[in-house]
Design a protein around this motif. Structure first.
Motif, PDB file in Angstrom:
ATOM      1  N   GLY A 146       5.907   6.714  11.230  1.00 56.38           N
ATOM      2  CA  GLY A 146       5.755   7.254   9.880  1.00 56.38           C
ATOM      3  C   GLY A 146       6.237   8.692   9.834  1.00 56.38           C
ATOM      4  O   GLY A 146       5.575   9.568   9.293  1.00 56.38           O
ATOM      5  N   ASP A 185      10.217   4.973  10.481  1.00 57.88           N
ATOM      6  CA  ASP A 185       9.665   5.004   9.131  1.00 57.88           C
ATOM      7  C   ASP A 185      10.219   3.789   8.405  1.00 57.88           C
ATOM      8  O   ASP A 185      11.330   3.327   8.691  1.00 57.88           O
ATOM      9  CB  ASP A 185      10.069   6.287   8.393  1.00 57.88           C
ATOM     10  N   MET A 186       9.435   3.270   7.456  1.00 53.84           N
ATOM     11  CA  MET A 186       9.876   2.055   6.760  1.00 53.84           C
ATOM     12  C   MET A 186      10.937   2.331   5.705  1.00 53.84           C
ATOM     13  O   MET A 186      11.591   1.420   5.240  1.00 53.84           O
ATOM     14  CB  MET A 186       8.676   1.369   6.127  1.00 53.84           C
ATOM     15  N   SER A 187      11.095   3.608   5.288  1.00 53.10           N
ATOM     16  CA  SER A 187      11.956   3.904   4.149  1.00 53.10           C
ATOM     17  C   SER A 187      13.327   4.402   4.588  1.00 53.10           C
ATOM     18  O   SER A 187      13.433   5.405   5.304  1.00 53.10           O
ATOM     19  CB  SER A 187      11.302   4.968   3.268  1.00 53.10           C
ATOM     20  N   MET A 246      11.806   0.958  10.440  1.00 52.77           N
ATOM     21  CA  MET A 246      10.950  -0.138  10.915  1.00 52.77           C
ATOM     22  C   MET A 246       9.612  -0.035  10.217  1.00 52.77           C
ATOM     23  O   MET A 246       9.199   1.056   9.828  1.00 52.77           O
ATOM     24  CB  MET A 246      10.629   0.028  12.410  1.00 52.77           C
ATOM     25  N   ASN A 247       8.948  -1.180  10.110  1.00 54.92           N
ATOM     26  CA  ASN A 247       7.565  -1.169   9.669  1.00 54.92           C
ATOM     27  C   ASN A 247       6.692  -0.984  10.907  1.00 54.92           C
ATOM     28  O   ASN A 247       6.831  -1.733  11.875  1.00 54.92           O
ATOM     29  CB  ASN A 247       7.251  -2.492   8.966  1.00 54.92           C
ATOM     30  N   ALA A 248       5.824   0.002  10.877  1.00 52.03           N
ATOM     31  CA  ALA A 248       4.984   0.291  12.044  1.00 52.03           C
ATOM     32  C   ALA A 248       4.021  -0.853  12.363  1.00 52.03           C
ATOM     33  O   ALA A 248       3.478  -0.921  13.463  1.00 52.03           O
ATOM     34  CB  ALA A 248       4.196   1.579  11.819  1.00 52.03           C
ATOM     35  N   TYR A 271       8.805   7.531  -1.282  1.00 46.72           N
ATOM     36  CA  TYR A 271       9.686   7.636  -0.123  1.00 46.72           C
ATOM     37  C   TYR A 271      10.843   6.645  -0.176  1.00 46.72           C
ATOM     38  O   TYR A 271      11.873   6.861   0.436  1.00 46.72           O
ATOM     39  CB  TYR A 271       8.896   7.335   1.156  1.00 46.72           C
ATOM     40  N   THR A 310       8.782  10.176   8.334  1.00 46.21           N
ATOM     41  CA  THR A 310       9.464  10.668   7.126  1.00 46.21           C
ATOM     42  C   THR A 310      10.752  11.399   7.516  1.00 46.21           C
ATOM     43  O   THR A 310      11.574  10.813   8.212  1.00 46.21           O
ATOM     44  CB  THR A 310       8.529  11.501   6.240  1.00 46.21           C
ATOM     45  N   VAL A 351       1.576  11.639  12.493  1.00 47.46           N
ATOM     46  CA  VAL A 351       1.077  12.837  11.821  1.00 47.46           C
ATOM     47  C   VAL A 351       0.835  12.514  10.346  1.00 47.46           C
ATOM     48  O   VAL A 351       1.760  12.107   9.644  1.00 47.46           O
ATOM     49  CB  VAL A 351       2.080  14.008  11.966  1.00 47.46           C
ATOM     50  N   ILE A 352      -0.393  12.709   9.923  1.00 48.46           N
ATOM     51  CA  ILE A 352      -0.847  12.400   8.561  1.00 48.46           C
ATOM     52  C   ILE A 352      -0.245  11.117   7.986  1.00 48.46           C
ATOM     53  O   ILE A 352       0.280  11.088   6.909  1.00 48.46           O
ATOM     54  CB  ILE A 352      -0.651  13.586   7.567  1.00 48.46           C
ATOM     55  N   LEU A 353      -0.385  10.044   8.754  1.00 47.64           N
ATOM     56  CA  LEU A 353       0.099   8.737   8.301  1.00 47.64           C
ATOM     57  C   LEU A 353      -1.050   7.845   7.850  1.00 47.64           C
ATOM     58  O   LEU A 353      -0.967   7.184   6.820  1.00 47.64           O
ATOM     59  CB  LEU A 353       0.867   8.048   9.439  1.00 47.64           C
ATOM     60  N   ASN A 401       7.685  17.005  11.453  1.00 50.91           N
ATOM     61  CA  ASN A 401       6.781  17.234  12.568  1.00 50.91           C
ATOM     62  C   ASN A 401       7.206  16.519  13.842  1.00 50.91           C
ATOM     63  O   ASN A 401       6.472  16.504  14.819  1.00 50.91           O
ATOM     64  CB  ASN A 401       5.358  16.846  12.168  1.00 50.91           C
ATOM     65  N   TYR A 408       0.826  -1.209   0.000  1.00 51.89           N
ATOM     66  CA  TYR A 408       0.000   0.000   0.000  1.00 51.89           C
ATOM     67  C   TYR A 408       0.860   1.258   0.000  1.00 51.89           C
ATOM     68  O   TYR A 408       0.439   2.315  -0.429  1.00 51.89           O
ATOM     69  CB  TYR A 408      -0.960   0.024   1.191  1.00 51.89           C
ATOM     70  N   GLU A 451      -2.437   7.162   4.422  1.00 49.80           N
ATOM     71  CA  GLU A 451      -1.560   6.511   3.449  1.00 49.80           C
ATOM     72  C   GLU A 451      -1.366   5.028   3.758  1.00 49.80           C
ATOM     73  O   GLU A 451      -0.446   4.386   3.249  1.00 49.80           O
ATOM     74  CB  GLU A 451      -0.203   7.242   3.391  1.00 49.80           C
TER      75      GLU A 451
HETATM   76  C1  LIG Z   1       2.658  11.361   4.671  1.00 51.80           C
HETATM   77  S1  LIG Z   1       4.123  10.667   5.258  1.00 51.80           S
HETATM   78  C2  LIG Z   1       4.098  11.199   6.934  1.00 51.80           C
HETATM   79  C3  LIG Z   1       4.593  12.585   7.124  1.00 51.80           C
HETATM   80  C4  LIG Z   1       5.314  12.828   8.436  1.00 51.80           C
HETATM   81  N1  LIG Z   1       4.652  12.204   9.570  1.00 51.80           N
HETATM   82  C5  LIG Z   1       5.458  14.308   8.666  1.00 51.80           C
HETATM   83  O1  LIG Z   1       4.741  14.806   9.506  1.00 51.80           O
HETATM   84  O2  LIG Z   1       6.264  14.949   8.019  1.00 51.80           O
HETATM   85  C6  LIG Z   1       3.884   8.935   5.395  1.00 51.80           C
HETATM   86  C7  LIG Z   1       5.157   8.197   5.816  1.00 51.80           C
HETATM   87  O3  LIG Z   1       4.798   6.961   6.384  1.00 51.80           O
HETATM   88  C8  LIG Z   1       5.687   5.963   6.000  1.00 51.80           C
HETATM   89  N2  LIG Z   1       4.971   4.706   6.141  1.00 51.80           N
HETATM   90  C9  LIG Z   1       3.869   4.289   5.476  1.00 51.80           C
HETATM   91  N3  LIG Z   1       3.489   3.076   5.929  1.00 51.80           N
HETATM   92  C10 LIG Z   1       4.368   2.739   6.904  1.00 51.80           C
HETATM   93  C11 LIG Z   1       4.525   1.601   7.749  1.00 51.80           C
HETATM   94  N4  LIG Z   1       3.696   0.573   7.688  1.00 51.80           N
HETATM   95  N5  LIG Z   1       5.540   1.587   8.627  1.00 51.80           N
HETATM   96  C12 LIG Z   1       6.406   2.615   8.707  1.00 51.80           C
HETATM   97  N6  LIG Z   1       6.312   3.707   7.943  1.00 51.80           N
HETATM   98  C13 LIG Z   1       5.313   3.774   7.050  1.00 51.80           C
HETATM   99  C14 LIG Z   1       6.114   6.343   4.602  1.00 51.80           C
HETATM  100  O4  LIG Z   1       7.391   5.797   4.298  1.00 51.80           O
HETATM  101  C15 LIG Z   1       6.112   7.862   4.674  1.00 51.80           C
HETATM  102  O5  LIG Z   1       7.391   8.341   4.978  1.00 51.80           O
END
Ligand SMILES: C[S@@+](CC[C@H](N)C(=O)[O-])C[C@H]1O[C@@H](n2cnc3c(N)ncnc32)[C@H](O)[C@@H]1O
Lengths: 402, 126
Positions: free
Chosen positions: A209, A232-234, A257-259, A151, A211, A275-277, A215, A138, A280
């Motif tokens: 998450g 963050d996973m990336s 890490m994967n959340a 990302y 990034t 924050v805004i995770l 924030n 996803y 997505e």
């Molecule tokens: C919209 S961004 C979040 C923005 C960030 N919180 C900020 O305030 O600047 C979404 C982030 O969530 C991460 N992400 C999405 N699914 C994830 C998961 N299952 N585990 C860890 N990170 C995840 C993505 O790699 C991306 O960097």
């Protein structure tokens, strides 16, 4: 007249635009804001004056939800022109940053690697990468909000490019409205927690998450005595986040890490946020992430997630307008999030129903301090759901105590 | 050690939506929007030159490249760009119905019909 935001705060790892690149990026911000606010504002008139009456004449009733509104609106020439412009403006935002980032790399990558890899370099925070981290479909199937490469794209073993791209691109996208460090939401959330729950005094805080930490870094100022962690996973955004925080003199511990499967022991944190995770992530993932939040939270700890307003309960036109991004701006999970009953999923993750909380938090960059006080006291009026940065925007937060 | 130059993709992954019946109009919108950006960049550059010349007799390219607008000057530029956006993207006012003379006065015909018509047309021309 357009609102003039402060320029992005410079730091050692920010990709620096040339004279003309800066001019193009500033224009991209202004164009996006103009399209969104001024031309977008006319959409409501188009709907009320033209589209809705025509629908009512044909069907004998008003459109019942945002899907019906979308169907008829997108046949209208005004809405088509607006949509076409919105899409082109969003593409321009990223496009305008590409040459800046390409020029800054790979020198930035080398400097970041030197910082990340060198033992003995005096650092405040830390970075731990785990190449075995599973990157869920996803999060990688499309380039979210049209950022080319998303990302997670990694071109060399030390690549932090997507982090640098995101840092500058988000500032241009926000037109600086999210604060000169793109930090407004995090600062609002952290300040709200500190002021509303003065006795909580968290010692360990986790943001998921995160990034590049836009924030998360403000938590360091609001909670100077706490240990701050972000996952963050990336890997590229984590490398960049680490370098950026160090350059800003902030102690943050970043973990790839994967959340959905955090590597922290049970009962580790006093506060867990995002924050805004959620918009997505898939709905299944959302449930799993919430379970993990519950697990790593200490008893008596607070979980609070900030998200975009949920459109399910809104006027069909407002919902259509907010959902436009889900359809045309590569936000494939926005809709799933928007239709989710947050209390339901939070309780489903193991929190007690009477421990569920939700708050509206005014944006500290833009709000009147009295409005923030009212939010802390708990008597804030709901206000306009379509409010944007520069207006009286309020962030929806959902969470629970463990 | 020098590393290979990194190239970013120019396009995002995912299907690009089109909003007009003819995708060529969306393509033209992209051209137009990008062109307005170029004009704005040239204007900012000219503004830089003018401001530099106001304080110095002669200037070099390096002076131009090094120039960054102060907050006050950027706010003048934002105001100017705003006026420019208003003039270029002059939306036809949202009104209840269209006046005579336009082909869009009637609702667009259903997809099926249009396809049939096109087939007829191509049959007629071929
Ligand atoms: C919209 S961004 C979040 C923005 C960030 N919180 C900020 O305030 O600047 C979404 C982030 O969530 C991460 N992400 C999405 N699914 C994830 C998961 N299952 N585990 C860890 N990170 C995840 C993505 O790699 C991306 O960097």
């Amino acid at each position: 007249m357009g609102i003039v935001a402060k320029p992005q705060v410079d730091h050692a790892f920010l990709a620096k635009p040339s004279h003309d690149e800066l001019a193009r990026q500033s224009y991209a911000s202004n164009l996006r804001m103009y399209t969104l606010a001024t031309i977008g504002g006319g959409m409501r008139t188009v709907y009320d004056k033209r589209v809705k009456p025509q629908f009512e004449k044909a069907q004998g009733r008003a459109p019942k939800d945002e899907h019906e509104v979308r169907k008829v609106m997108l046949k209208d020439p005004y809405a088509r022109a607006w949509s076409s412009m919105m899409r082109a403006a969003q593409e321009m935002v990223w496009e305008s940053v590409v040459p800046t980032v390409e020029r800054a790399q790979p020198e930035l990558n080398n400097r970041i690697e030197a910082l990340v890899g060198k033992p003995g370099v005096n650092k405040m925070g830390s970075l731990s990468l785990d190449p075995s981290t599973v990157k869920p479909k996803y999060a990688t199937a499309v380039d979210i909000h049209l950022m080319p490469g998303n990302y997670e794209t990694e071109r060399t073993p030390n690549d932090a490019t997507q982090g640098a791209f995101y840092d500058r691109g988000v500032y241009v996208y926000q037109g600086g409205m999210g604060g000169d460090n793109c930090h407004g939401i995090g600062m609002s959330l952290a300040t709200f927690i500190a002021r509303k729950f003065p006795n909580l005094k968290p010692k360990k805080i986790l943001d998921i998450g995160c990034t590049v930490g836009h924030n998360l870094v403000p938590y360091c100022d609001v909670f100077p005595d706490a240990e701050i962690h972000g996952v963050d996973m990336s890997a590229p955004v984590m490398r960049y986040a680490h370098a950026r925080a160090e350059a800003m003199g902030k102690a943050v511990h970043f973990h790839q890490m994967n959340a959905e499967s955090l590597k922290f022991p049970d009962n580790s944190f006093d506060v867990v946020t995002s924050v805004i995770l959620f918009h997505e992530t898939s709905r299944t993932a959302l449930r799993q992430i919430l379970k993990e939040c519950h697990r790593v939270l200490k008893p008596g700890g607070l979980m609070l997630h900030m998200e975009l307003p949920r459109t399910a309960t809104m006027d069909p036109y407002d919902a259509f307008y907010l959902d436009w991004d889900a359809y045309y701006n590569n936000e494939p999970y926005y809709q799933a999030y928007t239709a989710t009953d947050m209390k339901d999923v939070i309780v489903g993750a193991g929190f007690a129903p009477d421990k569920y909380v939700e708050y509206l938090i005014p944006d500290l960059v833009w709000c009147d301090p009295a409005e923030f006080d009212a939010a802390v006291r708990g008597d804030l009026a709901r206000g306009n759901a379509l409010a944007r940065w520069g207006e009286s925007i309020k962030w929806s937060t959902y969470g629970a105590w463990k | 050690m020098s590393e290979p130059q990194i190239k970013l993709p120019r396009q995002s992954k995912g299907k690009r939506p089109y909003f007009f019946d003819d995708p060529a109009i969306d393509q033209m919108m992209t051209f137009l929007v990008e062109l307005t950006a170029e004009v704005s960049v040239v204007y900012d550059r000219l503004d830089t030159v003018e401001r530099l010349l106001e304080t110095k007799g002669t200037i070099s390219r390096a002076d131009i490249e090094a120039y960054r607008p102060s907050d006050a000057i950027e706010s003048e530029r934002v105001a100017r760009r705003d006026g420019y956006l208003k003039r270029v993207f002059r939306m036809h006012p949202p009104q209840a119905t269209y006046g005579k003379g336009g082909t869009t006065a009637k609702p667009a015909p259903a997809k099926k019909k249009r396809r049939r018509r096109r087939r007829q047309r191509s049959a007629a021309s071929g």
